[in-house]
Enzyme design. Structure first.
Site, short mmCIF file in Angstrom:
data_model
loop_
_atom_site.label_atom_id
_atom_site.label_comp_id
_atom_site.label_asym_id
_atom_site.label_seq_id
_atom_site.Cartn_x
_atom_site.Cartn_y
_atom_site.Cartn_z
N CYS A 8 37.05 20.15 21.28
CA CYS A 8 38.10 19.78 22.24
C CYS A 8 38.07 18.31 22.63
O CYS A 8 39.03 17.80 23.22
CB CYS A 8 38.00 20.64 23.50
SG CYS A 8 38.51 22.33 23.21
N1 COA Z 1 43.58 41.44 30.47
C1 COA Z 1 43.20 42.10 31.56
N2 COA Z 1 41.96 42.03 32.07
C2 COA Z 1 41.06 41.27 31.42
C3 COA Z 1 41.37 40.56 30.24
C4 COA Z 1 42.70 40.69 29.77
N3 COA Z 1 43.11 40.03 28.68
N4 COA Z 1 40.30 39.92 29.81
C5 COA Z 1 39.31 40.17 30.68
N5 COA Z 1 39.76 41.01 31.65
C6 COA Z 1 39.00 41.56 32.79
C7 COA Z 1 37.53 41.69 32.47
O1 COA Z 1 37.28 42.92 31.84
C8 COA Z 1 36.90 41.59 33.82
O2 COA Z 1 36.99 42.82 34.47
P1 COA Z 1 35.81 43.31 35.46
O3 COA Z 1 35.79 42.30 36.57
O4 COA Z 1 36.30 44.66 35.85
O5 COA Z 1 34.58 43.30 34.63
C9 COA Z 1 37.82 40.62 34.58
O6 COA Z 1 39.08 40.66 33.89
C10 COA Z 1 37.28 39.20 34.63
O7 COA Z 1 36.95 38.77 33.29
P2 COA Z 1 36.33 37.37 32.98
O8 COA Z 1 36.19 37.20 31.49
O9 COA Z 1 35.10 37.16 33.78
O10 COA Z 1 37.52 36.43 33.48
P3 COA Z 1 37.50 34.97 34.04
O11 COA Z 1 38.08 34.97 35.39
O12 COA Z 1 36.19 34.28 33.83
O13 COA Z 1 38.57 34.25 33.10
C11 COA Z 1 38.65 32.73 31.24
C12 COA Z 1 38.37 34.14 31.71
C13 COA Z 1 38.33 32.65 29.75
C14 COA Z 1 40.13 32.43 31.44
C15 COA Z 1 37.83 31.72 32.04
O14 COA Z 1 36.47 32.10 32.09
C16 COA Z 1 37.88 30.32 31.50
O15 COA Z 1 38.93 29.72 31.39
N6 COA Z 1 36.72 29.72 31.22
C17 COA Z 1 36.64 28.38 30.68
C18 COA Z 1 37.23 28.43 29.35
C19 COA Z 1 37.25 27.10 28.67
O16 COA Z 1 37.60 26.09 29.21
N7 COA Z 1 36.87 27.09 27.42
C20 COA Z 1 36.91 25.94 26.68
C21 COA Z 1 37.48 26.30 25.39
S1 COA Z 1 37.74 24.87 24.52
#
Ligand code: COA
Length: 374
Positions: free
Chosen positions: A156
């Site tokens: 990135c």
């Molecule tokens: N739809 C519905 N629910 C979902 C889901 C989906 N597509 N994906 C995950 N969930 C649920 C999970 O099961 C979890 O449920 P629980 O609380 O009952 O266990 C809940 O939503 C939270 O999941 P989580 O993965 O912890 O979500 P989050 O709030 O951390 O968001 C990201 C996920 C990826 C958006 C976030 O962590 C993020 O943006 N991180 C940084 C990513 C980044 O910048 N990466 C760089 C890449 S270059």
């Protein structure tokens, strides 16, 4: 020594769009199929059923509303779940080069220079569609540019690291007019079958022209300084690679050969790393967050950007001070901060300061401090 300046930017946006709702319909249909296929194992408690995705979750967790892609037909087909991108012959322009050319032409037009005047092409992106010859050299030929060209990959952060390399070469005189281009086909390495991340990425290409400030034909952004930093982490990883064929287990299609991340950890570790990086960079130049008129951040997650913007500015930035484009484009890897810069920089006044910052796998973080000049 010459003062390097950005004199042009260009964005290639694919024609096809996938909304969150469309994406979720396809994902849920895939999940239903998998659950039906594995019904016995699920009933026996040997495996967990796949859960449905939801548009509400996607928007709330990321701020993303839609993404542009080169091909939506494969991605939205529950039997396929990846883009259909045909193999091109060696005589045809590669897909990355084709996207890059569109962005480069727009950037050259904005700078008011001819492609033949370019003597450095850097293709900086998260993935290269082949190992060699370099995509950058193909772009150099297709443009009719001179000098030399090479590829680089810092995930990135590829664009900002590329801008630092080009700016240093223009500053020292080893290049006079450079173009840094970021064709990102993120749909090719995203695992569309994984509920945790299927919504994250989109496709795009961006290009940035860097030349001597004294040669600029119109408004320009002087590159006052750049700063790159890296710190190893496995939290964003992709194990695909050229040794795939040589594994004793044979050619596999394992989950870890697409994009993998521990999103929570990335969020927690990268936010403080990036804000400290930007503040140290500004401080070394005799500035603070209060001196910035604009912050063009990497576009991965809205809350992440809100945290970083607040820490850097010392208050919640106004919307126009820290523009987001991820609601329309999703995460486009290295291109994200450049799209934000290209779309939201025209209104700055001479003397205004702004900072482009990207961050991601590696971990890597790169910042470019700019001053608008008339
Ligand atoms: N739809 C519905 N629910 C979902 C889901 C989906 N597509 N994906 C995950 N969930 C649920 C999970 O099961 C979890 O449920 P629980 O609380 O009952 O266990 C809940 O939503 C939270 O999941 P989580 O993965 O912890 O979500 P989050 O709030 O951390 O968001 C990201 C996920 C990826 C958006 C976030 O962590 C993020 O943006 N991180 C940084 C990513 C980044 O910048 N990466 C760089 C890449 S270059």
């Amino acid at each position: 020594m010459y003062q390097p300046a950005i004199t042009g930017t260009g964005v290639f946006t694919p024609e096809q769009v996938i909304t969150n709702d469309e994406l979720v319909v396809a994902f849920n249909a895939y999940a239903d199929r998998m659950n039906a296929k594995n019904a016995e194992a699920i009933a026996a408690g040997e495996m967990a059923p796949m859960e449905h995705s939801s548009s509400e979750f996607i928007f709330k967790a990321s701020g993303i509303e839609q993404r542009y892609v080169i091909d939506k037909s494969g991605v939205l087909d529950p039997e396929v779940m990846h883009p259909h991108l045909r193999q091109r012959s060696d005589d045809e322009l590669s897909l990355m080069a084709e996207m890059a050319l569109d962005a480069c032409q727009k950037a050259l037009d904005m700078a008011g220079i001819a492609a033949e005047e370019i003597d450095l092409v850097i293709c900086a992106a998260s993935n290269m569609e082949r190992a060699y010859p370099a995509i950058a050299i193909e772009i150099q030929k297709a443009l009719g540019a001179g000098g030399f060209a090479f590829d680089m990959n810092v995930a990135c952060s590829s664009a900002t690291f590329g801008i630092q390399a080009a700016a240093d070469m223009v500053r020292s005189g080893s290049a006079t007019k450079a173009i840094v281009v970021n064709p990102e086909i993120c749909s090719g390495h995203l695992e569309w079958r994984d509920r945790d991340c299927h919504f994250i990425f989109g496709d795009v290409a961006t290009a940035t022209v860097i030349e001597r400030a004294e040669d600029a034909k119109g408004a320009r952004f002087d590159i006052l300084s750049t700063r790159c930093a890296t710190e190893f982490s496995n939290n964003i990883r992709n194990n695909n690679g050229f040794l795939r064929r040589s594994r004793p287990s044979g050619v596999e299609d394992r989950r870890d050969m697409q994009f993998m991340q521990n999103g929570r950890k990335v969020f927690k570790e990268v936010v403080p790393m990036v804000s400290a990086h930007i503040l140290a960079h500004l401080d070394d130049e005799g500035f603070g967050g209060e001196n910035l008129r604009r912050l063009w951040l990497h576009q991965a997650n809205k809350s992440m950007n809100d945290f970083i913007g607040k820490k850097v500015m010392g208050r919640t930035p106004e919307r126009e001070e820290q523009p987001n484009i991820l609601q329309d484009y999703a995460n486009t890897s290295s291109a994200g901060s450049i799209i934000a810069f290209a779309k939201y920089s025209d209104d700055l006044d001479p003397g205004d300061l702004g900072l482009v910052c990207s961050f991601g796998a590696g971990y890597s973080v790169g910042s470019v401090l700019l001053r608008r000049e008339a």
